[in-house]
Design a protein around this motif. Structure first.
Motif, mmCIF file in Angstrom:
data_model
loop_
_atom_site.group_PDB
_atom_site.id
_atom_site.type_symbol
_atom_site.label_atom_id
_atom_site.label_comp_id
_atom_site.label_asym_id
_atom_site.label_seq_id
_atom_site.Cartn_x
_atom_site.Cartn_y
_atom_site.Cartn_z
ATOM 1 N N HIS A 53 49.070 34.348 36.416
ATOM 2 C CA HIS A 53 47.825 33.368 35.779
ATOM 3 C C HIS A 53 46.295 34.301 35.810
ATOM 4 O O HIS A 53 45.691 34.440 34.894
ATOM 5 N N ALA A 54 46.187 34.493 37.267
ATOM 6 C CA ALA A 54 44.813 35.059 37.602
ATOM 7 C C ALA A 54 44.543 36.457 36.678
ATOM 8 O O ALA A 54 43.571 36.369 35.987
ATOM 9 N N ALA A 55 45.479 37.219 36.694
ATOM 10 C CA ALA A 55 45.268 38.483 35.841
ATOM 11 C C ALA A 55 45.213 38.177 34.333
ATOM 12 O O ALA A 55 44.152 39.048 33.670
ATOM 13 N N GLU A 57 44.092 35.437 32.863
ATOM 14 C CA GLU A 57 43.178 34.662 32.492
ATOM 15 C C GLU A 57 41.851 35.394 32.585
ATOM 16 O O GLU A 57 40.834 35.461 31.857
ATOM 17 N N THR A 58 41.675 36.244 33.778
ATOM 18 C CA THR A 58 40.718 37.059 34.087
ATOM 19 C C THR A 58 40.382 37.971 33.081
ATOM 20 O O THR A 58 39.442 38.237 32.547
ATOM 21 N N ALA A 59 41.562 38.698 32.584
ATOM 22 C CA ALA A 59 41.397 39.716 31.461
ATOM 23 C C ALA A 59 40.686 39.235 30.136
ATOM 24 O O ALA A 59 40.004 39.450 29.593
ATOM 25 N N VAL A 60 41.235 37.935 29.689
ATOM 26 C CA VAL A 60 40.937 37.264 28.685
ATOM 27 C C VAL A 60 39.364 36.892 28.676
ATOM 28 O O VAL A 60 38.469 37.210 27.771
ATOM 29 N N ALA A 98 47.636 46.808 38.755
ATOM 30 C CA ALA A 98 48.658 46.143 37.860
ATOM 31 C C ALA A 98 47.634 45.145 36.777
ATOM 32 O O ALA A 98 48.256 44.242 36.206
ATOM 33 N N LEU A 99 46.553 45.556 36.758
ATOM 34 C CA LEU A 99 45.491 44.413 35.923
ATOM 35 C C LEU A 99 45.665 45.266 34.438
ATOM 36 O O LEU A 99 46.153 46.189 34.148
ATOM 37 N N TYR A 100 44.989 44.001 33.716
ATOM 38 C CA TYR A 100 44.876 44.837 32.298
ATOM 39 C C TYR A 100 43.947 45.753 31.923
ATOM 40 O O TYR A 100 42.696 45.256 32.330
ATOM 41 N N PRO A 101 44.006 46.426 31.059
ATOM 42 C CA PRO A 101 43.069 47.438 30.801
ATOM 43 C C PRO A 101 42.171 46.975 29.624
ATOM 44 O O PRO A 101 42.803 46.073 29.014
#
Ligand code: HEM
Length: 196
Positions: A53-55, A57-60, A98-101
């Motif tokens: 969820h963190a990855a 929500e943070t990316a959005v 592994a975070l969103y680009p």
């Protein structure tokens, strides 16, 4: 009569139906609905959900800011951390690699669909948790559910942000979000299993 579902929303729902089914059958999530759920299992599921969820929500939220879109986003990460804290646990974020680009507005639309859609199951889960673990169980994360009207407004907003030609890019963004969410959930959940 409720307004019809916007075409983009229909496309995203059809394209990700299987990905959703696989995710809501994931053992970390399925057991939240089980009559034999224990407090320890609930805590382990929340710990596994945290990086996923963190990855997302943070990316959005970062992309809304970066792309200069004035979208209101209810944040649930602090609620998840609070629930874990009340259970005596400290969450760990996802690995940075592994975070969103960064992506386009259409990519964001797909990711946002997945993030906001994930609130839709919250009401069922929160009710079940109160029944199995008692009304005092910390469940602020699942309690921020979404009313049907709110979901339709959100879908209309996404439709307006995504021109017809960009729908396939939004679909790719939604697929990517489901896949990354699943990846994070799997990775953390396996580490938390007794044999893991
Ligand atoms: C046990 C876990 C889950 C349950 C029980 C659940 C349940 C549901 C239900 C009942 C709906 C339909 C609600 C409605 O049509 O009014 C829904 C929709 C949705 N859920 Fe889940 N869900 C779960 C987990 C997730 C997760 C982890 C995600 C994403 C990370 C997710 C993403 C979505 C999306 C995007 C929709 C919208 C589908 C559409 O366009 O109609 N769900 N979920």
């Amino acid at each position: 009569m409720p307004p019809p579902t916007p075409p983009l929303a229909r496309q995203l729902r059809d394209a990700t139906r299987e990905a959703h089914r696989a995710l809501d059958h994931h053992p970390a999530l399925q057991r939240l609905l089980a009559a034999r759920l224990t407090r320890e299992d609930y805590a382990a599921s929340l710990l596994a959900l945290y990086p996923a969820h963190a990855a997302l929500e943070t990316a959005v939220c970062e992309e809304i800011e970066r792309l200069g879109l004035g979208l209101e986003m209810p944040r649930r990460l602090a609620r998840l951390a609070d629930d874990l804290g009340s259970l005596g646990l400290t969450p760990q974020a996802a690995a940075v690699n592994a975070l969103y680009p960064p992506g386009s507005v259409a990519t964001l639309v797909g990711r946002l669909y997945v993030l906001e859609g994930s609130r839709l199951g919250g009401r069922v889960i929160a009710e079940r948790l109160r029944r199995t673990l008692g009304p005092e169980v910390p469940h602020a994360f699942f309690s921020l559910d979404m009313a049907p009207g709110e979901w339709l407004r959100r879908l209309a907003e996404l439709e307006a942000l995504c021109p017809h030609d960009d729908r396939d890019a939004a679909e790719a963004g939604a697929h990517e979000a489901f896949a990354r969410f699943r990846y994070h959930l799997d990775t953390r959940f396996q580490l938390l299993q007794p044999h893991g």
